[in-house]
Design a protein around this motif. Structure first.
Motif, PDB file in Angstrom:
ATOM      1  N   GLY A   1       5.340  -1.297   0.424  1.00  0.00           N
ATOM      2  CA  GLY A   1       4.241  -1.527  -0.500  1.00  0.00           C
ATOM      3  C   GLY A   1       4.599  -2.669  -1.426  1.00  0.00           C
ATOM      4  O   GLY A   1       5.750  -3.123  -1.469  1.00  0.00           O
ATOM      5  N   LYS A   2       3.634  -3.135  -2.173  1.00  0.00           N
ATOM      6  CA  LYS A   2       3.911  -4.214  -3.109  1.00  0.00           C
ATOM      7  C   LYS A   2       4.768  -3.691  -4.250  1.00  0.00           C
ATOM      8  O   LYS A   2       4.853  -2.479  -4.491  1.00  0.00           O
ATOM      9  CB  LYS A   2       2.610  -4.817  -3.644  1.00  0.00           C
TER      10      LYS A   2
ATOM     11  N   SER B   1       4.020  -0.521  -6.682  1.00  0.00           N
ATOM     12  CA  SER B   1       3.026   0.362  -6.062  1.00  0.00           C
ATOM     13  C   SER B   1       3.408   1.830  -6.165  1.00  0.00           C
ATOM     14  O   SER B   1       2.561   2.715  -6.053  1.00  0.00           O
ATOM     15  CB  SER B   1       2.837  -0.001  -4.591  1.00  0.00           C
TER      16      SER B   1
ATOM     17  N   LYS C   1       6.279   2.932  -4.273  1.00  0.00           N
ATOM     18  CA  LYS C   1       6.893   3.294  -2.999  1.00  0.00           C
ATOM     19  C   LYS C   1       8.226   4.020  -3.198  1.00  0.00           C
ATOM     20  O   LYS C   1       8.533   4.960  -2.457  1.00  0.00           O
ATOM     21  CB  LYS C   1       7.073   2.071  -2.097  1.00  0.00           C
TER      22      LYS C   1
ATOM     23  N   ALA D   1      -0.200   2.243  -1.469  1.00  0.00           N
ATOM     24  CA  ALA D   1      -1.166   1.274  -1.987  1.00  0.00           C
ATOM     25  C   ALA D   1      -1.921   1.851  -3.175  1.00  0.00           C
ATOM     26  O   ALA D   1      -2.416   2.983  -3.129  1.00  0.00           O
ATOM     27  CB  ALA D   1      -2.153   0.864  -0.894  1.00  0.00           C
ATOM     28  N   GLU D   2      -2.009   1.066  -4.229  1.00  0.00           N
ATOM     29  CA  GLU D   2      -2.871   1.406  -5.356  1.00  0.00           C
ATOM     30  C   GLU D   2      -4.312   1.014  -5.014  1.00  0.00           C
ATOM     31  O   GLU D   2      -4.541   0.145  -4.173  1.00  0.00           O
ATOM     32  CB  GLU D   2      -2.420   0.646  -6.604  1.00  0.00           C
TER      33      GLU D   2
ATOM     34  N   LYS E   1      -5.069  -6.181  -5.069  1.00  0.00           N
ATOM     35  CA  LYS E   1      -3.668  -6.495  -4.804  1.00  0.00           C
ATOM     36  C   LYS E   1      -2.975  -5.351  -4.084  1.00  0.00           C
ATOM     37  O   LYS E   1      -2.101  -5.567  -3.241  1.00  0.00           O
ATOM     38  CB  LYS E   1      -2.939  -6.809  -6.114  1.00  0.00           C
ATOM     39  N   GLY E   2      -3.376  -4.148  -4.418  1.00  0.00           N
ATOM     40  CA  GLY E   2      -2.746  -2.985  -3.805  1.00  0.00           C
ATOM     41  C   GLY E   2      -2.937  -2.909  -2.303  1.00  0.00           C
ATOM     42  O   GLY E   2      -2.067  -2.423  -1.584  1.00  0.00           O
TER      43      GLY E   2
ATOM     44  N   TYR F   1      -1.167  -4.153   2.654  1.00  0.00           N
ATOM     45  CA  TYR F   1      -1.619  -3.394   3.834  1.00  0.00           C
ATOM     46  C   TYR F   1      -2.189  -4.334   4.879  1.00  0.00           C
ATOM     47  O   TYR F   1      -1.878  -4.218   6.066  1.00  0.00           O
ATOM     48  CB  TYR F   1      -2.662  -2.358   3.416  1.00  0.00           C
TER      49      TYR F   1
ATOM     50  N   ASN G   1      -1.868   5.726  -3.976  1.00  0.00           N
ATOM     51  CA  ASN G   1      -1.140   6.173  -5.164  1.00  0.00           C
ATOM     52  C   ASN G   1      -1.918   5.780  -6.416  1.00  0.00           C
ATOM     53  O   ASN G   1      -2.655   4.797  -6.423  1.00  0.00           O
ATOM     54  CB  ASN G   1       0.263   5.551  -5.189  1.00  0.00           C
TER      55      ASN G   1
END
Length: 326
Positions: A7-8, A11, A13, A185-186, A190-191, A195, A214
């Motif tokens: 994930g970014k 996020s 993770k 991912a939010e 951006k979240g 993906y 999340n």
């Protein structure tokens, strides 16, 4: 079963991977946890204080030992110096198994107690002052990839890897080393951007990718994620007082985690276990060889002064039935 959390940055993770590790430990499952992010946060998320986390042995600093052990008596690998992060196993190579004791675990893994259960934790190690300007962090994470290439795990055994942020794992073949990848991912543009990158890059490699939403606060957040990721959305996680306490260094007993989040973690485990029937060791080995040959041609041959294609054992297929030398 090998599981990646990606994930970014920010996020969640690492938080989600640590909760999943705690969930597995609570049911008594054997777990090897690996922090493959150069920003080392998994240890503290599992309850280690700063001193304990800083004392964890760095895999990147023990790469010669790892290489020398894994090459075993493989005649295609005359020395550890000719091994790179993508080197595949062959006849004579030593393999790693989740439940065993071996020199790699002795040197690089440490037990972490979690509510009465224990997991093995391995870390790449942080970027140091000595690395600045002369080293790439892939030299650290390469130790993780090499171990994954030589790891054989079975049903009911779990290898949980907290990966580097964003899509950096595509700089090597490590993204193909997992039975399932959970992308955290939010519910923001951006979240979900990571993906989309992951989905595109992994399209041709049979990567099982599921999204864990999340910081989901309501129906609008849920609808956004469903619209953006479709059927890849497996489960969502919302606000957690337990996690807030954990982040302050005062986690309650894990059994006190909110029921909805316990159910979410159970859903993750069910998804992981279901991928066992999808395992294709031949494809797994072929992908390993594919990325090794790419890296050999791109930089490995020049760096080592050897023809690294010669390391490939054409008759070897990694699998649970392979018997490696002692």
């Amino acid at each position: 079963m090998k599981i990646a959390f990606v994930g970014k940055g920010g996020s969640g993770k690492t938080t989600l991977s640590s909760l999943f590790i705690r969930h597995l430990a609570a049911i008594g499952a054997p777990v090897l946890a690996v922090d493959a992010d150069i920003n080392q946060h998994l240890g503290p998320a599992l309850g280690l204080d700063e001193t304990e986390a800083a004392a964890l042995p760095a895999m990147g600093d023990r790469l010669p030992l790892i290489k020398d052990y894994l090459r075993g008596s493989n005649p295609r690998i005359p020395s550890a110096a000719t091994m790179i992060k993508t080197t595949p196993p062959g006849e004579g190579s030593r393999l790693l198994r989740v439940r065993e004791t071996n020199p790699v675990y002795d040197a690089c893994a440490r037990p972490v107690e979690l509510d009465g259960g224990a997991v093995r934790l391995m870390v790449t190690g942080p970027f140091t002052d000595a690395d600045l300007g002369v080293a790439c962090y892939h030299s650290k994470t390469g130790a993780v990839e090499l171990c994954l290439n030589h790891l054989v795990d079975g049903p009911g055994e779990y290898v949980v890897v907290d990966m580097t942020a964003g899509s950096d794992s595509f700089a090597s073949g490590m993204f193909t080393r997992f039975d399932i990848t959970f992308l955290v991912a939010e519910p923001t543009r951006k979240g979900v951007s990571v993906y989309r990158q992951y989905k595109e890059y992994a399209r041709d490699f049979g990567v099982v990718l599921k999204v864990v939403g999340n910081k989901v606060q309501g129906q609008d957040d849920l609808d956004f994620l469903r619209a953006e990721v479709g059927d890849d959305l497996l489960v969502t996680v919302g606000h957690s007082d337990w996690v807030r306490a954990m982040e302050k260094g005062r986690p309650p007993r894990f059994e006190l985690l909110e029921d909805t989040n316990h159910r979410a973690l159970h859903t993750l485990r069910v998804a992981v276990d279901a991928t066992y029937e999808l395992r294709d060791w031949e494809r797994y080995t072929q992908q390993m060889v594919h990325f090794h040959l790419k890296n050999a041609q791109s930089w490995g041959n020049e760096r080592t002064g050897a023809d690294l294609a010669a390391q490939v054992d054409p008759g070897f297929v990694l699998g649970e039935g392979v018997v490696a030398p002692a």
